[in-house]
Enzyme design. Structure first.
Site, PDB file in Angstrom:
ATOM      1  N   LYS A  24       4.909  -7.935  -5.404  1.00 12.00           N
ATOM      2  CA  LYS A  24       5.641  -7.543  -4.182  1.00 12.00           C
ATOM      3  C   LYS A  24       6.934  -8.358  -4.084  1.00 12.00           C
ATOM      4  O   LYS A  24       8.009  -7.813  -3.854  1.00 12.00           O
ATOM      5  CB  LYS A  24       4.777  -7.791  -2.945  1.00 12.00           C
ATOM      6  CG  LYS A  24       5.549  -7.700  -1.627  1.00 12.00           C
ATOM      7  CD  LYS A  24       4.706  -8.091  -0.427  1.00 12.00           C
ATOM      8  CE  LYS A  24       4.299  -9.535  -0.389  1.00 12.00           C
ATOM      9  NZ  LYS A  24       5.098 -10.408   0.454  1.00 12.00           N
ATOM     10  N   THR A  47       6.565 -12.898   3.703  1.00 16.33           N
ATOM     11  CA  THR A  47       7.587 -12.722   2.663  1.00 16.33           C
ATOM     12  C   THR A  47       7.947 -11.243   2.662  1.00 16.33           C
ATOM     13  O   THR A  47       7.150 -10.398   2.244  1.00 16.33           O
ATOM     14  CB  THR A  47       7.061 -13.143   1.281  1.00 16.33           C
ATOM     15  OG1 THR A  47       6.643 -14.507   1.349  1.00 16.33           O
ATOM     16  CG2 THR A  47       8.148 -13.009   0.227  1.00 16.33           C
ATOM     17  N   LYS A  80      13.840 -17.326  -0.194  1.00 14.10           N
ATOM     18  CA  LYS A  80      12.490 -17.161  -0.771  1.00 14.10           C
ATOM     19  C   LYS A  80      12.577 -16.361  -2.080  1.00 14.10           C
ATOM     20  O   LYS A  80      11.845 -16.635  -3.036  1.00 14.10           O
ATOM     21  CB  LYS A  80      11.585 -16.468   0.251  1.00 14.10           C
ATOM     22  CG  LYS A  80      10.198 -16.111  -0.244  1.00 14.10           C
ATOM     23  CD  LYS A  80       9.272 -17.312  -0.386  1.00 14.10           C
ATOM     24  CE  LYS A  80       7.905 -16.877  -0.931  1.00 14.10           C
ATOM     25  NZ  LYS A  80       6.941 -17.949  -1.016  1.00 14.10           N
TER      26      LYS A  80
HETATM   27  N1  LIG Z   1      -1.144 -16.752  -0.059  1.00  9.16           N
HETATM   28  C1  LIG Z   1      -0.129 -17.515  -0.447  1.00  9.16           C
HETATM   29  O1  LIG Z   1      -0.289 -18.466  -1.252  1.00  9.16           O
HETATM   30  C2  LIG Z   1       1.261 -17.248   0.089  1.00  9.16           C
HETATM   31  C3  LIG Z   1       2.258 -18.192  -0.126  1.00  9.16           C
HETATM   32  C4  LIG Z   1       3.532 -17.977   0.378  1.00  9.16           C
HETATM   33  C5  LIG Z   1       3.801 -16.801   1.065  1.00  9.16           C
HETATM   34  N2  LIG Z   1       2.812 -15.870   1.250  1.00  9.16           N
HETATM   35  C6  LIG Z   1       3.160 -14.643   1.974  1.00  9.16           C
HETATM   36  O2  LIG Z   1       2.589 -14.722   3.272  1.00  9.16           O
HETATM   37  C7  LIG Z   1       2.207 -13.411   3.721  1.00  9.16           C
HETATM   38  C8  LIG Z   1       0.711 -13.414   4.054  1.00  9.16           C
HETATM   39  O3  LIG Z   1      -0.016 -13.833   2.910  1.00  9.16           O
HETATM   40  P1  LIG Z   1      -1.593 -14.151   2.995  1.00  9.16           P
HETATM   41  O4  LIG Z   1      -1.950 -14.752   1.677  1.00  9.16           O
HETATM   42  O5  LIG Z   1      -1.907 -14.868   4.257  1.00  9.16           O
HETATM   43  O6  LIG Z   1      -2.161 -12.652   3.062  1.00  9.16           O
HETATM   44  P2  LIG Z   1      -3.604 -12.145   3.561  1.00  9.16           P
HETATM   45  O7  LIG Z   1      -4.619 -13.209   3.431  1.00  9.16           O
HETATM   46  O8  LIG Z   1      -3.828 -10.846   2.871  1.00  9.16           O
HETATM   47  O9  LIG Z   1      -3.367 -11.901   5.123  1.00  9.16           O
HETATM   48  C9  LIG Z   1      -2.527 -10.879   5.574  1.00  9.16           C
HETATM   49  C10 LIG Z   1      -2.666 -10.787   7.073  1.00  9.16           C
HETATM   50  O10 LIG Z   1      -1.822  -9.726   7.538  1.00  9.16           O
HETATM   51  C11 LIG Z   1      -2.601  -8.821   8.302  1.00  9.16           C
HETATM   52  N3  LIG Z   1      -2.070  -7.468   8.129  1.00  9.16           N
HETATM   53  C12 LIG Z   1      -1.774  -6.856   6.971  1.00  9.16           C
HETATM   54  N4  LIG Z   1      -1.303  -5.627   7.213  1.00  9.16           N
HETATM   55  C13 LIG Z   1      -1.280  -5.467   8.545  1.00  9.16           C
HETATM   56  C14 LIG Z   1      -0.886  -4.422   9.402  1.00  9.16           C
HETATM   57  N5  LIG Z   1      -0.377  -3.272   8.933  1.00  9.16           N
HETATM   58  N6  LIG Z   1      -1.010  -4.599  10.722  1.00  9.16           N
HETATM   59  C15 LIG Z   1      -1.501  -5.754  11.212  1.00  9.16           C
HETATM   60  N7  LIG Z   1      -1.883  -6.790  10.451  1.00  9.16           N
HETATM   61  C16 LIG Z   1      -1.778  -6.638   9.138  1.00  9.16           C
HETATM   62  C17 LIG Z   1      -3.999  -8.951   7.758  1.00  9.16           C
HETATM   63  O11 LIG Z   1      -4.947  -8.469   8.693  1.00  9.16           O
HETATM   64  P3  LIG Z   1      -6.464  -8.123   8.257  1.00  9.16           P
HETATM   65  O12 LIG Z   1      -7.229  -9.414   8.392  1.00  9.16           O
HETATM   66  O13 LIG Z   1      -6.892  -7.078   9.187  1.00  9.16           O
HETATM   67  O14 LIG Z   1      -6.408  -7.632   6.820  1.00  9.16           O
HETATM   68  C18 LIG Z   1      -4.071 -10.460   7.548  1.00  9.16           C
HETATM   69  O15 LIG Z   1      -4.268 -11.127   8.770  1.00  9.16           O
HETATM   70  C19 LIG Z   1       2.584 -12.447   2.582  1.00  9.16           C
HETATM   71  O16 LIG Z   1       3.831 -11.893   2.841  1.00  9.16           O
HETATM   72  C20 LIG Z   1       2.627 -13.360   1.361  1.00  9.16           C
HETATM   73  O17 LIG Z   1       3.503 -12.867   0.346  1.00  9.16           O
HETATM   74  C21 LIG Z   1       1.538 -16.075   0.785  1.00  9.16           C
END
Ligand SMILES: NC(=O)c1ccc[n+]([C@@H]2O[C@H](COP(=O)([O-])OP(=O)(O)OC[C@H]3O[C@@H](n4cnc5c(N)ncnc54)[C@H](OP(=O)(O)O)[C@@H]3O)[C@@H](O)[C@H]2O)c1
Length: 297
Positions: A250, A107, A182
């Site tokens: 965010k 997102t 979104k």
């Molecule tokens: N969680 C939900 O329910 C949900 C629902 C809809 C949309 N989203 C969206 O989907 C996206 C991911 O969400 P998530 O819940 O999966 O987040 P998350 O669990 O925090 O995972 C984020 C991922 O991105 C990687 N990452 C972050 N910064 C990075 C960087 N600078 N370089 C390389 N890798 C990086 C992290 O690596 P590390 O493992 O090294 O930290 C991790 O693999 C976000 O944009 C969020 O808004 C989430």
């Protein structure tokens, strides 16, 4: 584990960048659907664990993961994270073959989608912005909704593969349209959740049995996914799961930025954003977005 079945399609060579709460299960569905998957994660141990579980390859850089892939899926945190895995010497664009498609499920802003789409095009690549709705459960169950922006032919090529982890994958316009959709989704949820929180807090002060009340009004015009799924846990004061307040802030920041650009009026969204800031200040940044009700008790 999900019991999902997959429509048979020719196996493709794909990469997945970012194995977080969303990416890990999404990449798992791609592997179970029969695709050849190479993964990259900033914290390498998570990529190694994923490869052990699913039998794919763990790559040391986004570039190495993207090498030879038809499609490169990505789900990282925000605009800067996306740039850091897509661009630069070790970024995915540097490893992608001509004509390959980068599909971004982060997102992020519509502006970064347009920026990366232009960069991709200048290198003979394609870029689809494809944020998702459905949360961790939707990812685990392979039942996400995917909102896409970009070129129609690239969309048609990625859609059958993305259906491994989604139940709906829809093209809504040119580059950035998926991210804008979104933002519409998050705007609709923010006001609704605050309304639900006020309704529950009001009913509690009125001395009503709120489980019984929601069971009744949830069959009428007030029904919503949030009421059905989050209402009971709001009443039970349970918030250690779900979609984190930090992520919502965010997302609402993206909405407010975009509204400043396009002139849309979003007063309720701006107010709810401040309520979420209160919750963050009280240490609730990792709690589910339904924790809005806590401010009212
Ligand atoms: N969680 C939900 O329910 C949900 C629902 C809809 C949309 N989203 C969206 O989907 C996206 C991911 O969400 P998530 O819940 O999966 O987040 P998350 O669990 O925090 O995972 C984020 C991922 O991105 C990687 N990452 C972050 N910064 C990075 C960087 N600078 N370089 C390389 N890798 C990086 C992290 O690596 P590390 O493992 O090294 O930290 C991790 O693999 C976000 O944009 C969020 O808004 C989430």
């Amino acid at each position: 584990m999900s019991t999902r079945t997959y429509d048979p399609i020719a196996p493709q060579t794909v990469a997945f960048l970012g194995l977080g709460v969303m990416g890990h299960p999404m990449a798992g569905h791609l592997a179970r659907a029969g695709h050849r998957v190479a993964v990259y994660n900033r914290t390498a141990s998570k990529a190694a664990a994923w490869a052990t579980e699913h039998g794919g390859t763990a790559a040391a850089t986004p570039k190495a993961a993207a090498d030879g892939a038809d499609l490169v899926f990505c789900c990282v945190g925000n605009d800067d994270d996306l740039r850091s895995v897509a661009l630069g010497e070790h970024g995915a664009f540097a490893g992608m073959k001509p004509g390959a498609i980068f599909v971004d499920h982060t997102t992020a802003s519509a502006a970064v989608a347009r920026e990366l789409s232009a960069q991709a095009r200048s290198r003979g690549l394609q870029f689809i912005d494809a944020p998702v709705s459905g949360g961790n459960l939707g990812a685990v169950n392979g039942a996400l909704t995917v909102m896409c922006g970009g070129d129609a032919a690239a969309f048609e090529a990625m859609r059958p593969v993305a259906l491994s982890f989604a139940r709906a994958v829809t093209l809504l316009g040119s580059s950035g349209a998926g991210q804008l959709a979104k933002m519409v989704n998050q705007t609709a949820i923010a006001g609704l959740l605050q309304g639900l929180a006020e309704a529950i807090a009001f009913g509690e002060r009125a001395g009503l049995d709120m489980d019984a009340v929601l069971a009744v009004i949830g069959k009428g015009a007030a029904q919503s996914w949030q009421m059905d799924v989050r209402g009971p846990t709001m009443i039970a004061d349970q918030f250690d799961f779900g979609f984190a307040v930090d992520w919502m802030r965010k997302d609402l920041g993206l909405v407010l930025d975009e509204a400043r650009r396009n002139g849309a009026q979003v007063p309720v969204t701006a107010l709810v954003d401040q309520f979420y800031a209160d919750l963050q200040a009280k240490g609730g940044g990792r709690q589910d977005t339904s924790s809005l009700v806590r401010r009212l008790r």
